[in-house]
Design a protein around this motif. Structure first.
Motif, mmCIF file in Angstrom:
data_model
loop_
_atom_site.group_PDB
_atom_site.id
_atom_site.type_symbol
_atom_site.label_atom_id
_atom_site.label_comp_id
_atom_site.label_asym_id
_atom_site.label_seq_id
_atom_site.Cartn_x
_atom_site.Cartn_y
_atom_site.Cartn_z
ATOM 1 N N ARG A 108 0.818 -1.207 0.000
ATOM 2 C CA ARG A 108 0.000 0.000 0.000
ATOM 3 C C ARG A 108 0.855 1.262 0.000
ATOM 4 N NH1 ARG A 108 -4.663 -0.821 4.416
ATOM 5 N NH2 ARG A 108 -3.036 -1.851 5.570
ATOM 6 N N LEU A 109 0.259 2.308 -0.522
ATOM 7 C CA LEU A 109 0.887 3.618 -0.567
ATOM 8 C C LEU A 109 0.176 4.501 0.447
ATOM 9 C CD1 LEU A 109 2.992 5.309 -2.141
ATOM 10 C CD2 LEU A 109 1.152 5.958 -3.684
ATOM 11 N N TRP A 110 0.950 5.130 1.326
ATOM 12 C CA TRP A 110 0.396 5.974 2.384
ATOM 13 C C TRP A 110 0.834 7.412 2.188
ATOM 14 C CZ3 TRP A 110 -3.166 3.855 5.399
ATOM 15 C CH2 TRP A 110 -3.164 2.477 5.574
ATOM 16 N N MET A 111 -0.085 8.342 2.455
ATOM 17 C CA MET A 111 0.210 9.770 2.365
ATOM 18 C C MET A 111 -0.025 10.409 3.725
ATOM 19 S SD MET A 111 -1.659 10.638 -1.268
ATOM 20 C CE MET A 111 -1.604 12.357 -0.939
ATOM 21 N N ALA A 112 0.823 11.370 4.073
ATOM 22 C CA ALA A 112 0.621 12.096 5.317
ATOM 23 C C ALA A 112 -0.706 12.838 5.229
ATOM 24 C CB ALA A 112 1.767 13.067 5.560
ATOM 25 N N ALA B 87 4.295 10.844 -0.407
ATOM 26 C CA ALA B 87 3.658 9.546 -0.233
ATOM 27 C C ALA B 87 4.751 8.508 -0.062
ATOM 28 C CB ALA B 87 2.789 9.220 -1.446
ATOM 29 N N PHE B 88 4.487 7.503 0.770
ATOM 30 C CA PHE B 88 5.465 6.467 1.060
ATOM 31 C C PHE B 88 4.817 5.100 0.913
ATOM 32 C CE2 PHE B 88 6.821 10.103 3.555
ATOM 33 C CZ PHE B 88 8.177 10.150 3.314
ATOM 34 N N TYR B 89 5.577 4.161 0.346
ATOM 35 C CA TYR B 89 5.139 2.781 0.384
ATOM 36 C C TYR B 89 5.360 2.263 1.792
ATOM 37 C CZ TYR B 89 4.609 2.637 -4.645
ATOM 38 O OH TYR B 89 4.183 2.871 -5.926
ATOM 39 N N GLU B 90 4.586 1.271 2.176
ATOM 40 C CA GLU B 90 4.625 0.759 3.543
ATOM 41 C C GLU B 90 6.045 0.443 4.036
ATOM 42 O OE1 GLU B 90 2.426 -2.878 5.723
ATOM 43 O OE2 GLU B 90 1.176 -1.583 4.484
ATOM 44 N N ARG C 139 0.508 -2.130 9.160
ATOM 45 C CA ARG C 139 0.167 -3.540 8.895
ATOM 46 C C ARG C 139 -1.216 -3.894 9.411
ATOM 47 N NH1 ARG C 139 5.361 -4.903 11.320
ATOM 48 N NH2 ARG C 139 6.874 -4.254 9.762
ATOM 49 N N SER C 140 -1.620 -3.289 10.523
ATOM 50 C CA SER C 140 -2.921 -3.607 11.101
ATOM 51 C C SER C 140 -3.962 -2.528 10.830
ATOM 52 C CB SER C 140 -2.779 -3.816 12.610
ATOM 53 O OG SER C 140 -2.288 -2.632 13.221
ATOM 54 N N ALA C 141 -3.615 -1.536 10.004
ATOM 55 C CA ALA C 141 -4.525 -0.422 9.726
ATOM 56 C C ALA C 141 -5.638 -0.846 8.789
ATOM 57 C CB ALA C 141 -3.753 0.740 9.105
ATOM 58 N N GLY C 142 -6.721 -0.117 8.870
ATOM 59 C CA GLY C 142 -7.830 -0.326 7.958
ATOM 60 C C GLY C 142 -7.510 0.263 6.597
ATOM 61 N N GLU C 143 -8.494 0.321 5.751
ATOM 62 C CA GLU C 143 -8.301 0.813 4.392
ATOM 63 C C GLU C 143 -8.198 2.336 4.316
ATOM 64 O OE1 GLU C 143 -7.809 -1.050 1.580
ATOM 65 O OE2 GLU C 143 -7.664 -2.677 3.020
ATOM 66 N N ASP C 144 -8.768 3.044 5.285
ATOM 67 C CA ASP C 144 -8.808 4.502 5.209
ATOM 68 C C ASP C 144 -7.537 5.168 5.693
ATOM 69 O OD1 ASP C 144 -11.367 4.374 4.214
ATOM 70 O OD2 ASP C 144 -12.301 4.583 6.173
ATOM 71 N N GLY C 145 -6.994 4.716 6.801
ATOM 72 C CA GLY C 145 -5.803 5.342 7.350
ATOM 73 C C GLY C 145 -5.597 4.944 8.798
ATOM 74 N N PHE C 146 -4.612 5.582 9.422
ATOM 75 C CA PHE C 146 -4.310 5.267 10.813
ATOM 76 C C PHE C 146 -3.499 6.386 11.440
ATOM 77 C CE2 PHE C 146 -0.641 3.868 8.460
ATOM 78 C CZ PHE C 146 0.439 4.117 9.288
ATOM 79 N N TRP D 205 -1.664 9.013 8.914
ATOM 80 C CA TRP D 205 -1.478 8.589 7.531
ATOM 81 C C TRP D 205 -2.821 8.223 6.928
ATOM 82 C CZ3 TRP D 205 3.325 9.121 5.592
ATOM 83 C CH2 TRP D 205 4.379 9.187 6.505
ATOM 84 N N GLN D 206 -2.994 8.534 5.654
ATOM 85 C CA GLN D 206 -4.202 8.129 4.937
ATOM 86 C C GLN D 206 -3.796 7.317 3.717
ATOM 87 O OE1 GLN D 206 -5.992 11.912 4.197
ATOM 88 N NE2 GLN D 206 -4.786 12.316 2.371
ATOM 89 N N ALA D 207 -4.646 6.384 3.358
ATOM 90 C CA ALA D 207 -4.367 5.541 2.199
ATOM 91 C C ALA D 207 -4.456 6.388 0.940
ATOM 92 C CB ALA D 207 -5.352 4.388 2.138
ATOM 93 N N SER D 208 -3.512 6.186 0.054
ATOM 94 C CA SER D 208 -3.498 6.903 -1.216
ATOM 95 C C SER D 208 -4.492 6.238 -2.148
ATOM 96 C CB SER D 208 -2.093 6.849 -1.809
ATOM 97 O OG SER D 208 -2.075 7.471 -3.067
ATOM 98 N N PRO D 209 -5.229 7.047 -2.902
ATOM 99 C CA PRO D 209 -6.157 6.430 -3.865
ATOM 100 C C PRO D 209 -5.384 5.642 -4.912
ATOM 101 C CG PRO D 209 -6.057 8.818 -4.175
ATOM 102 C CD PRO D 209 -5.252 8.488 -2.956
ATOM 103 N N SER D 210 -5.969 4.571 -5.362
ATOM 104 C CA SER D 210 -5.324 3.752 -6.390
ATOM 105 C C SER D 210 -5.201 4.563 -7.666
ATOM 106 C CB SER D 210 -6.135 2.493 -6.666
ATOM 107 O OG SER D 210 -6.175 1.700 -5.515
#
Length: 68
Positions: free
Chosen positions: A2-6, A12-15, A27-34, A43-48
């Protein structure tokens, strides 16, 4: 992977590239962020997105016409 954005913007950073404490939370985060409990980073999940093409590997109109 997954790609995460602040959440506040920025890079943006890969895991595997996240700070160590954030990797464990990701690793244990949901799809939206953590929010990292250790450092407090949000961090929020980057859109595909589809990767952009590469001008060096994709043929253009000249290549399809057989130009050298």
């Amino acid at each position: 992977m997954r790609l995460w954005m602040a959440a506040m913007g920025g890079e943006a950073f890969y895991e595997p590239d996240l700070p160590g404490c954030c990797q464990r939370s990701a690793r244990s985060a949901g799809e939206d962020g953590f929010e990292c409990p250790a450092c407090g980073a949000v961090w929020q999940a980057s859109p595909s997105a589809e990767p952009e093409g590469c001008a060096f590997t994709e043929g253009g109109p000249e290549e399809s016409k057989g130009a050298a």
